[in-house]
Design a protein around this motif. Structure first.
Motif: not given
Lengths: 575, 591
Positions: B233-239
């Motif tokens: 999720t954080m990977k998506v959120l960073r973007m």
């Protein structure tokens, strides 16, 4: 489990939470500073001062613009990461509390509810740091800072800002509570009802179709759905009212800034202005108020700031009533999570004994039962009683009796899922004095309805003995008569499906049998191993599992069906 | 991600009303925004020029009016959004519920049922933020931003140009970052579904885990799975947040540019203060909705991903990929068949040359048999022989080749009346499956399932025949029939089939392993009941491996596994033989 405990678990540790909060405050402060500095800059520039006088403000405007975006990005990353880390802790601690209770201490938990609780409510709890604590803390800090700043410029305007902000907080939450509180409380149980009903229909669609009851059930479910929708619509006007009130008070704050700022401006612009302000003071109470608190001199740029700063502060403060709304939902979820995990372990469930160095060796697997009895939690009486039995290594004990005679209860008592009365010793040691895990390392259970995990065949076997190779697994499958079937399905990587849906009853029992063989318990209890196996296979299967058990392992075979007497060394009949 | 999914408008008509009302409110909103900025800036300028409060009373009064109207609009917009979300969710839920019977049990058996339930319940709640946060801002962007731009150009074309040039950066970033995150977002939603299943799986299998001493290890697994979820999720959120950052930055820098440029022009005296303040207040308003759209981008993506699962179900139902509709109202033809069977006396079921093929294997191959009325037929055979599949074919849950005919004699006349045969419909069958499949509700309501006006006498009779007369009829079960023991649930399921047979005159009674969880005494009582039903004239087919049933049967039909499927009997026998000869090494290996 207490609600406060659940909430404490849902709130990430301060160290994880602080960075997000700090960045959040900086970002919100930058947003207010951007508008305030811009307003000052423009109004000051109108006096046409030397450009040098403005350069600090120009730099400030640009810094605030950069800061708002950068700090906001960092805040969101930090706070989300902290919330997710908290979720892992929460899931694990809920699970850890379930461990001592399972399976018999959790019997009252309905499956649909369990699903809604663990998926919905735990996910909802993530909102505690994200949507409740973080915005509340951020906006309060920024609001206080803004009130202090404005008060320094003009105390009356500062007071007006403080009053409108406090009113926004009080009214926003109060109106919200009045209009939506009840509906929101209604929403959660209806939502659970709907989830239960949906699960009932989805799980039993075949039955409903076969009995022509699909439409009736769906109608009923549609009724529940209508109740859910009505309850949700009830909350709609509440959320809207909050937004309306906040917008109204934001306008009031700007209005008050002008109302108090304009007369105060008169003090500095000259005698005429002063006289004008005095005239107004005489005419209107508010003017008096303004003149009294104005106390000093403000200039044009400050007036512009007084008018514009409330707009920016209220933009930040707008999240407060929403956070309060989110808090109510979080609290309801926390309460239900707390309910799902009983605080008091029922007396029928064995209390945990700390793991000691004591190990039950191979020779110590002899079991003695003296006047043993056991009961289910909340049951009126014992399921069975007065059982005395010696089980030596290599024994084959058949336990028979009609349904309800306590056969499964006995099995659960022997593996310490249930506590017992009387004596139960393993290798001379009272089982109550041993850690339950240690007992289960010696006494294994092959359950009546074996649970198959939503994974492949290999994963469903491997947890019984993690060191086993594929070769070992295939050997065991061969012994339980599943090797060819498994190979037909694609070998060990074949998916067994959700709760074993892709496997027939007999095959599930065989997989469970394979697990018990892999785990290598010195004492194995088979609870109705042939219940779903063909009779011509059943005898062979019994012969097979007793043979595979070997001369040193003891077997307790629970069965209501006939077992050839030659296969067993003793029989216990429960009535 | 498209700004608005076309399918949303297609499946949820309520979404259109939401957009209509939203546009009207947005138009009123923009009038308020401009009026507020105009009034505040003019009051400030007049005051600085020396106007007393009394002279400004008119403007201040207008300001109050604007503030009041603005707050009413804010309220209405929220109400519209919340109503929109609620009504659209309701419509989608209803469509899915409607679709379930069209898809049928065989479609569901290929899915994770918990996941299907989650889609309709908590999954759709992702639409809340989509409707309350994202879509209203999208509407405002479309309505407010152009109007504010026009006003800016009219008063100060330089500021208007600055805003106009900065604005396109925002959609540009959205598109670029949207492309980059789309795949990751779809994956995250799938992972979320998998994760919710995984956690529940561990909790439900807890007793098995305890038996094998693996319960403590699962803590690490839950942590690992949740952590995997976090990092995904954080990977998506960073973007996603990066796009938010770009938007915030563009908006703030544009305001800063406008402010500084106005300041410099004021120093030159080339601009009036009133215009400068007005433009300063208005410039952020051009960006505000677009900023909100960007900030809610991931909420919107969640909403779209949630609806994707719903649309997948609806599309599958719409395609009619599954032949039959399992809803009763659509089965009028079949109802007529039921009436026909009731009027006549069915005497046998002929199964001829029935084969069932799944995608990967053959479950039943060229099976033929006749089951006579007034007799108890037992269907036997090793596991994997396709007994339950044959039952599913009789019920029409799976497609099959060959034919299943119900033979009946018109008017119940003597032997001379010619036999008439018709395809066997589900409505002519009273069935109890291997899994009891009980529902939440009382035992009586379970037994009389499908009967709009249940008869207490028949419920008692059915329970008696199923050897379940001892159970309290008003005992209430939980979801999926929790609260009864395996044997009790089994007998209630059999009673349910008997009730249907008795109340509707279904000529065929099919019981799949009705006594697998019963002790011998209870089984004997059940068999007596089954025989009683058969002797009254029903065509009774029992799938059972129990000797008692075979002894009581008038006819035993054996099924053999289709060629290519090894009989487990042989394997078990081989293993037993191996164990007998090599017993010691085997046990050594296990021990």
């Amino acid at each position: 489990m207490l609600t406060s405990e659940v909430l404490r678990l849902a709130q990430p540790r301060w160290r994880a939470f602080a960075p997000g909060l700090i960045f959040g405050v900086l970002s919100a402060a930058a947003a207010v500073a951007l508008l305030a500095t811009s307003a000052w800059l423009i109004t000051r520039a109108a006096d046409e001062p030397p450009i040098l006088f403005l350069s600090a403000a120009i730099v400030g405007v640009r810094a605030a613009a950069l800061g708002r975006a950068s700090f906001r990005y960092l805040e969101r990353l930090q706070s989300h990461d902290a919330a997710f880390r908290g979720l892992a802790d929460l899931r694990v601690s809920i699970y850890e509390r379930l461990i001592p209770l399972a399976p018999d201490g959790l019997r009252g938990t309905r499956r649909g509810d369990l699903l809604a609780r663990l998926v919905g409510d735990v996910d909802e709890l993530q909102n505690l740091p994200l949507r409740v604590v973080q915005p509340l803390a951020t906006s309060l800090i920024v609001a206080v800072a803004a009130v202090v700043g404005v008060s320094i410029l003009l105390p009356a305007a500062g007071l007006a800002l403080a009053v409108t902000l406090a009113l926004a907080f009080a009214l926003g939450t109060l109106v919200n509570a009045r209009l939506a509180g009840r509906a929101e409380r209604d929403l959660s149980p209806v939502r659970a009802d709907f989830a239960d009903g949906t699960l009932d229909v989805v799980s039993n669609l075949d039955v409903l179709v076969a009995f022509g009851a699909v439409d009736a059930r769906l109608d009923h479910l549609r009724d529940t759905e209508s109740r859910l929708t009505r309850a949700a619509l009830g909350t709609a006007s509440g959320t809207g009212a909050v937004a309306g009130v906040v917008s109204l008070l934001a306008g009031a704050a700007t209005f008050c800034g002008l109302l108090f700022g304009v007369p105060a401006l008169g003090v500095v612009t000259g005698v005429a202005g002063s006289a004008g302000a005095a005239a107004v003071a005489a005419a209107a109470g508010a003017g008096t108020f303004g003149a009294v608190f104005a106390g000093g001199a403000i200039d044009g740029p400050v007036l512009a700031m007084l008018a514009l700063v409330p707009i920016a502060v209220f933009e930040v403060f707008g999240m407060v009533p929403l956070a309060v709304g989110a808090w109510r939902q979080v609290r309801v979820s926390a309460e239900r999570v707390a309910q799902a995990v009983p605080t008091v372990v029922p007396p029928e469930i064995p209390a945990d004994v700390p793991v000691q160095d004591l190990r039950v060796g191979a020779i110590a697997s002899a079991i003695e039962l003296r006047g043993l009895s056991a009961r289910w939690p909340e049951a009126r009486g014992d399921a069975f009683g007065g059982v005395s039995l010696s089980i030596r290594p290599g024994d084959r004990v058949l336990v028979t009796g009609p349904s309800g005679a306590g056969k499964t209860t006995l099995a659960h008592a022997l593996v310490r899922f249930l506590d017992y009365g009387g004596e139960y010793t393993i290798g001379g040691v009272e089982a109550r004095a041993l850690p339950a895990e240690e007992v289960r390392r010696t006494v294994g259970l092959c359950e009546q309805q074996p649970y198959l995990f939503d994974a492949n065949l290999r994963q469903n076997l491997l947890f019984a003995r993690e060191s086993a190779t594929d070769h070992d697994l295939l050997n065991v499958l061969e012994r339980v008569g599943l090797r060819d079937w498994a190979l037909e399905r694609g070998g060990l990587s074949a998916h067994v499906g959700e709760r074993g849906a892709l496997v027939s009853g007999g095959q599930a029992q065989r997989i469970a049998l394979a697990r018990a063989l892999l785990a290598g318990f010195p004492v194995v209890i088979f609870d109705e191993p042939t219940a779903n196996v063909d009779p011509d296979q059943a005898d062979l299967l019994l012969a097979d599992l007793l043979a595979v058990a070997g001369p040193r392992r003891s077997v307790v075979l629970i069965s209501h069906a006939d077992v050839p007497q030659a296969l067993v060394t003793q029989t216990l009949r429960l009535a | 991600m498209k700004p608005v999914d076309r399918r949303l408008m297609h499946y949820a008509a309520a979404a259109r009303a939401f957009f209509g009302v939203g546009a009207v409110l947005a138009l009123a909103q923009v009038v308020c925004v401009v009026a507020f900025a105009w009034l505040v800036s003019s009051i400030v300028v007049s005051a600085i020029e020396g106007a007393p409060l009394t002279a400004l009373a008119g403007s201040l009064a207008w300001l109050v009016v604007v503030v009041l109207v603005r707050s009413a609009l804010a309220w209405l917009m929220e109400v519209n959004a919340a109503r929109g979300a609620t009504v659209v969710k309701s419509q989608l839920r209803r469509e899915v519920l409607q679709a379930l019977p069209r898809l049928g049990p065989s479609w569901l058996s290929t899915r994770n049922r918990a996941a299907v339930s989650t889609v309709v319940t908590s999954g759709l709640d992702a639409l809340d933020t989509y409707f309350s946060k994202y879509l209203p801002q999208l509407i405002l962007t479309v309505v407010v931003t152009p109007v504010v731009l026009v006003v800016l150009f009219f008063w100060d074309w330089e500021s208007g140009l600055t805003v106009l040039l900065t604005l396109p950066l925002i959609p540009l970033f959205m598109v670029l970052i949207g492309w980059a995150t789309q795949k990751a977002q779809t994956e995250q939603w799938q992972q979320l579904g998998r994760l919710s299943g995984a956690f529940l799986d561990v909790v439900e299998g807890l007793s098995t885990l305890k038996v094998f001493g693996r319960e403590k290890r699962q803590t690490a697994r839950i942590r690992a799975v949740t952590d995997e979820y976090r990092s995904a999720t954080m990977k998506v959120l960073r973007m996603s947040f990066l796009s938010g950052f770009a938007l915030e930055l563009a908006a703030s820098l544009a305001v800063a540019l406008v402010a500084v440029s106005i300041g410099l022009r004021l120093v030159n005296g080339s601009l009036a203060l009133g215009v400068g303040l007005f433009v300063l207040m208005l410039a952020p308003e051009a960006f505000l909705p677009l900023r909100q759209v960007g900030a809610q981008f991931h909420a919107a993506a969640d909403g779209v991903a949630a609806t994707d699962d719903v649309f997948e179900i609806l599309d599958a139902a719409g395609r009619g990929a599954v032949g039959a509709d399992y809803s009763a109202t659509r089965a009028t033809r079949a109802t007529r068949a039921t009436r026909a069977t009731r009027a006549t006396r069915a005497t046998r079921v002929s199964v001829s040359d029935v084969s069932v093929r799944y995608a990967d294997r053959v479950a039943v191959e060229h099976f033929s048999a006749t089951f006579a009325g007034g007799a108890l037929s037992v269907l036997a055979g090793p596991s994997g022989a396709g007994k339950s599949t044959l039952v599913a074919a009789l019920l029409g849950f799976v497609e099959f080749d060959g034919s299943v005919q119900l033979g009946d004699r018109r008017g119940g006349g003597g032997e001379s009346t010619p036999l008439r045969s018709m395809p066997l419909h589900r409505e002519a069958i009273a069935w109890a499956g291997q899994r009891p499949g009980l529902l939440a509700g009382s035992i009586a309501s379970n037994v009389s399932l499908g009967d709009v006006s249940p008869s207490a006498a028949l419920v008692a009779e059915a329970l008696r025949l199923a050897a379940a007369g001892d159970l309290a009829k008003d005992f209430v079960l939980g979801v999926n029939g929790t609260g009864l023991s395996g044997g009790q649930a089994q007998r209630v399921a059999v009673a349910r089939a008997f009730y249907r047979h008795l109340s509707r005159g279904c000529p065929v009674v099919v019981l799949d392993e009705p006594s697998s969880a019963l002790d011998r005494a209870t089984e004997a009582a059940l068999i007596a009941g089954v025989r009683e039903v058969a002797e009254r004239g029903a065509i009774v087919v029992v799938v059972s491996h129990r000797p008692a049933f075979r002894t009581a049967a008038d006819q035993v039909v054996r099924m053999v596994a289709p060629v290519g499927i090894a009989e487990p009997i042989a394997a078990a026998a081989a293993a037993a033989a191996a164990a007998a000869t090599a017993g010691a090494p085997l046990s050594a290996k296990v021990g």
